[in-house]
Design a protein around this motif. Structure first.
Motif, PDB file in Angstrom:
ATOM      1  N   UNK A  65     -60.245  22.263  13.165  1.00 58.23           N
ATOM      2  CA  UNK A  65     -59.363  23.183  12.785  1.00 58.23           C
ATOM      3  C   UNK A  65     -58.914  24.405  13.547  1.00 58.23           C
ATOM      4  N   UNK A  66     -57.748  24.581  13.755  1.00 61.22           N
ATOM      5  CA  UNK A  66     -57.020  25.565  14.807  1.00 61.22           C
ATOM      6  C   UNK A  66     -57.748  26.914  14.153  1.00 61.22           C
ATOM      7  N   UNK A  67     -57.954  27.808  15.272  1.00 61.28           N
ATOM      8  CA  UNK A  67     -58.320  29.180  14.861  1.00 61.28           C
ATOM      9  C   UNK A  67     -57.277  30.055  13.836  1.00 61.28           C
ATOM     10  N   UNK A  68     -55.971  29.728  13.957  1.00 59.05           N
ATOM     11  CA  UNK A  68     -54.936  30.240  13.509  1.00 59.05           C
ATOM     12  C   UNK A  68     -54.727  29.769  12.233  1.00 59.05           C
ATOM     13  N   UNK A  69     -55.566  28.882  11.673  1.00 61.22           N
ATOM     14  CA  UNK A  69     -55.444  28.086  10.443  1.00 61.22           C
ATOM     15  C   UNK A  69     -55.511  29.349   8.959  1.00 61.22           C
ATOM     16  N   UNK A  70     -54.403  29.684   8.366  1.00 65.27           N
ATOM     17  CA  UNK A  70     -54.796  30.461   7.321  1.00 65.27           C
ATOM     18  C   UNK A  70     -55.725  30.507   6.393  1.00 65.27           C
ATOM     19  N   UNK A  71     -56.553  31.486   6.055  1.00 64.51           N
ATOM     20  CA  UNK A  71     -57.553  31.243   5.095  1.00 64.51           C
ATOM     21  C   UNK A  71     -57.325  30.379   3.998  1.00 64.51           C
ATOM     22  N   UNK A  72     -56.414  30.249   3.270  1.00 64.41           N
ATOM     23  CA  UNK A  72     -55.988  29.555   1.984  1.00 64.41           C
ATOM     24  C   UNK A  72     -55.825  27.920   2.472  1.00 64.41           C
ATOM     25  N   UNK A  73     -55.866  27.738   3.667  1.00 64.04           N
ATOM     26  CA  UNK A  73     -55.968  26.363   4.076  1.00 64.04           C
ATOM     27  C   UNK A  73     -57.169  25.824   4.866  1.00 64.04           C
ATOM     28  N   UNK A  74     -58.144  26.775   4.614  1.00 63.58           N
ATOM     29  CA  UNK A  74     -59.593  26.662   5.264  1.00 63.58           C
ATOM     30  C   UNK A  74     -60.292  25.784   4.182  1.00 63.58           C
TER      31      UNK A  74
END
Length: 75
Positions: A65-74
């Protein structure tokens, strides 16, 4: 798809199966075809399977998972 005691999975082919179809059916996406081929080097030159060939299905790789992934997509 059958899983053994050590999480190794096998798949028994159906007449007309192809690598991408098997990857989709067993691993969820055609993009895993290379991993499927690597796990079954004896059949690398087979394009269309006859029924009854038993293939090893490797475990799915852990998603990166990319570090820039928004919280709602984690997850």
């Amino acid at each position: 798809l059958r899983r053994g005691r050590m999480s190794a999975a096998t798949y028994t082919t159906r007449q007309g199966d192809t690598w991408d179809m098997i990857a989709l059916r067993t691993m969820g996406a055609e993009r895993y075809m290379a991993q499927l081929l690597d796990a079954n080097p004896v059949y690398n030159y087979t394009a269309i399977f006859s029924a009854g060939t038993v293939l090893v299905v490797p475990a799915l790789p852990d998603p990166v998972l990319p570090a820039t992934l928004p919280p709602w997509r984690r997850p």
